[in-house]
Design an enzyme around this catalytic site. Sequence first.
Site, PDB file in Angstrom:
ATOM      1  N   GLY A  18       0.993 -22.565  -2.331  1.00  6.89           N
ATOM      2  CA  GLY A  18       0.750 -23.966  -3.094  1.00  6.89           C
ATOM      3  C   GLY A  18       1.863 -24.464  -3.912  1.00  6.89           C
ATOM      4  O   GLY A  18       2.786 -23.660  -4.343  1.00  6.89           O
ATOM      5  N   ARG A  81      -1.024 -21.144   4.000  1.00  8.11           N
ATOM      6  CA  ARG A  81      -1.716 -20.486   4.865  1.00  8.11           C
ATOM      7  C   ARG A  81      -0.854 -19.602   5.952  1.00  8.11           C
ATOM      8  O   ARG A  81      -1.357 -18.620   6.630  1.00  8.11           O
ATOM      9  CB  ARG A  81      -2.782 -21.308   5.700  1.00  8.11           C
ATOM     10  CG  ARG A  81      -3.649 -21.853   4.811  1.00  8.11           C
ATOM     11  CD  ARG A  81      -4.809 -22.787   5.400  1.00  8.11           C
ATOM     12  NE  ARG A  81      -5.243 -23.609   4.140  1.00  8.11           N
ATOM     13  CZ  ARG A  81      -6.335 -24.436   4.271  1.00  8.11           C
ATOM     14  NH1 ARG A  81      -6.690 -24.730   5.666  1.00  8.11           N
ATOM     15  NH2 ARG A  81      -6.806 -25.076   3.532  1.00  8.11           N
ATOM     16  N   ASP A 114       2.212 -14.627  -4.878  1.00  2.77           N
ATOM     17  CA  ASP A 114       2.194 -13.336  -4.513  1.00  2.77           C
ATOM     18  C   ASP A 114       2.154 -13.241  -2.901  1.00  2.77           C
ATOM     19  O   ASP A 114       2.679 -12.395  -2.272  1.00  2.77           O
ATOM     20  CB  ASP A 114       0.884 -12.713  -5.022  1.00  2.77           C
ATOM     21  CG  ASP A 114      -0.458 -13.414  -4.738  1.00  2.77           C
ATOM     22  OD1 ASP A 114      -0.384 -14.598  -4.067  1.00  2.77           O
ATOM     23  OD2 ASP A 114      -1.775 -13.149  -4.788  1.00  2.77           O
ATOM     24  N   THR A 136       4.115 -19.941  -9.627  1.00  6.66           N
ATOM     25  CA  THR A 136       2.557 -20.373  -9.264  1.00  6.66           C
ATOM     26  C   THR A 136       2.071 -20.697 -10.710  1.00  6.66           C
ATOM     27  O   THR A 136       2.561 -20.244 -11.731  1.00  6.66           O
ATOM     28  CB  THR A 136       1.781 -18.830  -8.937  1.00  6.66           C
ATOM     29  OG1 THR A 136       0.499 -19.483  -9.392  1.00  6.66           O
ATOM     30  CG2 THR A 136       2.251 -17.933  -9.699  1.00  6.66           C
ATOM     31  N   ASP A 138      -0.708 -20.325 -11.564  1.00  7.16           N
ATOM     32  CA  ASP A 138      -1.535 -19.241 -11.982  1.00  7.16           C
ATOM     33  C   ASP A 138      -0.916 -18.140 -12.965  1.00  7.16           C
ATOM     34  O   ASP A 138      -1.575 -17.529 -13.668  1.00  7.16           O
ATOM     35  CB  ASP A 138      -2.164 -18.487 -10.805  1.00  7.16           C
ATOM     36  CG  ASP A 138      -2.880 -19.486  -9.981  1.00  7.16           C
ATOM     37  OD1 ASP A 138      -3.139 -20.653 -10.333  1.00  7.16           O
ATOM     38  OD2 ASP A 138      -3.035 -19.028  -8.614  1.00  7.16           O
ATOM     39  N   ASP A 140       0.194 -15.449 -12.353  1.00  8.56           N
ATOM     40  CA  ASP A 140      -0.373 -14.064 -12.179  1.00  8.56           C
ATOM     41  C   ASP A 140       0.387 -13.071 -11.319  1.00  8.56           C
ATOM     42  O   ASP A 140       0.132 -12.169 -10.763  1.00  8.56           O
ATOM     43  CB  ASP A 140      -1.553 -14.271 -11.481  1.00  8.56           C
ATOM     44  CG  ASP A 140      -1.709 -14.921 -10.093  1.00  8.56           C
ATOM     45  OD1 ASP A 140      -0.540 -15.446  -9.619  1.00  8.56           O
ATOM     46  OD2 ASP A 140      -2.702 -14.824  -9.498  1.00  8.56           O
ATOM     47  N   ARG A 182      -7.280 -19.191 -10.050  1.00  9.18           N
ATOM     48  CA  ARG A 182      -7.713 -18.003  -9.200  1.00  9.18           C
ATOM     49  C   ARG A 182      -8.529 -16.940 -10.107  1.00  9.18           C
ATOM     50  O   ARG A 182      -9.308 -17.214 -10.880  1.00  9.18           O
ATOM     51  CB  ARG A 182      -6.725 -17.532  -8.293  1.00  9.18           C
ATOM     52  CG  ARG A 182      -6.278 -18.491  -7.213  1.00  9.18           C
ATOM     53  CD  ARG A 182      -5.590 -17.684  -6.231  1.00  9.18           C
ATOM     54  NE  ARG A 182      -4.311 -16.915  -6.794  1.00  9.18           N
ATOM     55  CZ  ARG A 182      -3.640 -16.253  -6.011  1.00  9.18           C
ATOM     56  NH1 ARG A 182      -3.883 -16.006  -4.714  1.00  9.18           N
ATOM     57  NH2 ARG A 182      -2.522 -15.418  -6.647  1.00  9.18           N
TER      58      ARG A 182
HETATM   59  O1  F6P Z   1      -2.761 -20.643  -6.687  1.00  2.89           O
HETATM   60  C1  F6P Z   1      -2.466 -21.907  -7.054  1.00  2.89           C
HETATM   61  C2  F6P Z   1      -3.724 -22.520  -6.928  1.00  2.89           C
HETATM   62  O2  F6P Z   1      -3.563 -23.969  -7.435  1.00  2.89           O
HETATM   63  C3  F6P Z   1      -4.910 -21.951  -7.667  1.00  2.89           C
HETATM   64  O3  F6P Z   1      -4.829 -21.968  -9.041  1.00  2.89           O
HETATM   65  C4  F6P Z   1      -6.042 -22.568  -6.819  1.00  2.89           C
HETATM   66  O4  F6P Z   1      -7.405 -21.780  -6.860  1.00  2.89           O
HETATM   67  C5  F6P Z   1      -5.556 -22.802  -5.444  1.00  2.89           C
HETATM   68  O5  F6P Z   1      -4.163 -22.821  -5.717  1.00  2.89           O
HETATM   69  C6  F6P Z   1      -6.098 -23.907  -4.724  1.00  2.89           C
HETATM   70  O6  F6P Z   1      -5.666 -23.866  -3.541  1.00  2.89           O
HETATM   71  P1  F6P Z   1      -5.855 -25.039  -2.377  1.00  2.89           P
HETATM   72  O7  F6P Z   1      -4.452 -26.027  -3.008  1.00  2.89           O
HETATM   73  O8  F6P Z   1      -5.687 -24.528  -1.204  1.00  2.89           O
HETATM   74  O9  F6P Z   1      -6.997 -25.977  -2.670  1.00  2.89           O
END
Ligand code: F6P
Length: 356
Positions: A18, A81, A114, A136, A138, A140, A182
Amino acid sequence: MHAATHRPPHVAILTGGGDCPGLNAVIRAVTLALARECGARITGIERGFHGLLTRRVRALGVPDVAGILAEGGTILGTHNRCDPFRWEGADRSAAAMAYVRELGIDALVAIGGDGTMQIADRFQHLGLPVVGVPKTIDNDLPDTDRCFGFDSAVAVVAEALDRLATTARSHGRVMILETMGRHAGWIALEGGLAGGADAILIPELPFSLAALAERARERDREGSSLLVCIAEGVRIEGEEVVREIVADPASPVRLGGVGQVLQQRLQPLVGNEVRSTLLGHVQRGGTPTAFDRVLATRYGVHAAELVASGRFGRMVALQGDRVTSVPLADVAGRSRPVPADHELLRAARGTGVLLG
Ligand code: F6P
């Protein structure tokens, strides 16, 4: 594969997973520093590892990175993906490596979370020298205190809470704000602290609906409001709230909606009105904070230094105040939840914040 000594190295850069604020600042720093360090030729891979399969690349020179320091998103595009080791039912890594060799790429700077670090580590084992840069919102990734992008997301959460607080007070309401993150609670915890949340709910801590309802009733009796910051990964009565399942081989579950579920469960237990707000991708967009611009620049320069000195299989990291690097293999496949004894939790408890 080793950087040839008779010519400047040919270095590829990609952004995977992302997007988040600060990606362009890293691309800029890597490009500028590599040009200065060793006159490297730089190629941007478009849309993460997907670009190695679709053969989409572009040359990156110093003029291409002018003015992108503060720009959100990524000029190279990304893909959250595509794993070439398992893509559309097959292992396409050999095709990706063939393309890398065809381009004459000596090394790869992989900027991502990750998933990207795991894939990068696998390419390192196939013979492509790699340096990783931890991104990220997150926050994490293990072995680094900060991923760039996190501070910018926290700033968005804090501002949202500031705004929700005034309307919550005006109506004496319970206002719930759902953050991303997440399975890690970093964004909710730090954003919640910054925005003065009364309750912060994170996946790492057990959560009691009864205790939250009691706190809301107390506030109602006092004629005041309650501000709740909840991370998307929190389980309500043992259940995770899933927004959708996507075709992402590494991490197919997309969380989202826990704030609304909490609103529905809490409303019958309290007298005051409960409302919820889902912040979503607003946390990932826009310009990076000053902190993230600087961190991204430090990371980018350190990554370029690792490449120029031939130190591969490493991810740059922030430990305390120092930018350093850690083995990529140690990072791949691990995550970093909020530890139960983290100082931020003490700060929250110490100021009367309800945690779980
Ligand atoms: O990992 C980053 C993140 O923004 C998470 O916090 C969230 O759950 C996910 O990606 C959302 O993914 P997408 O952009 O595929 O909806």
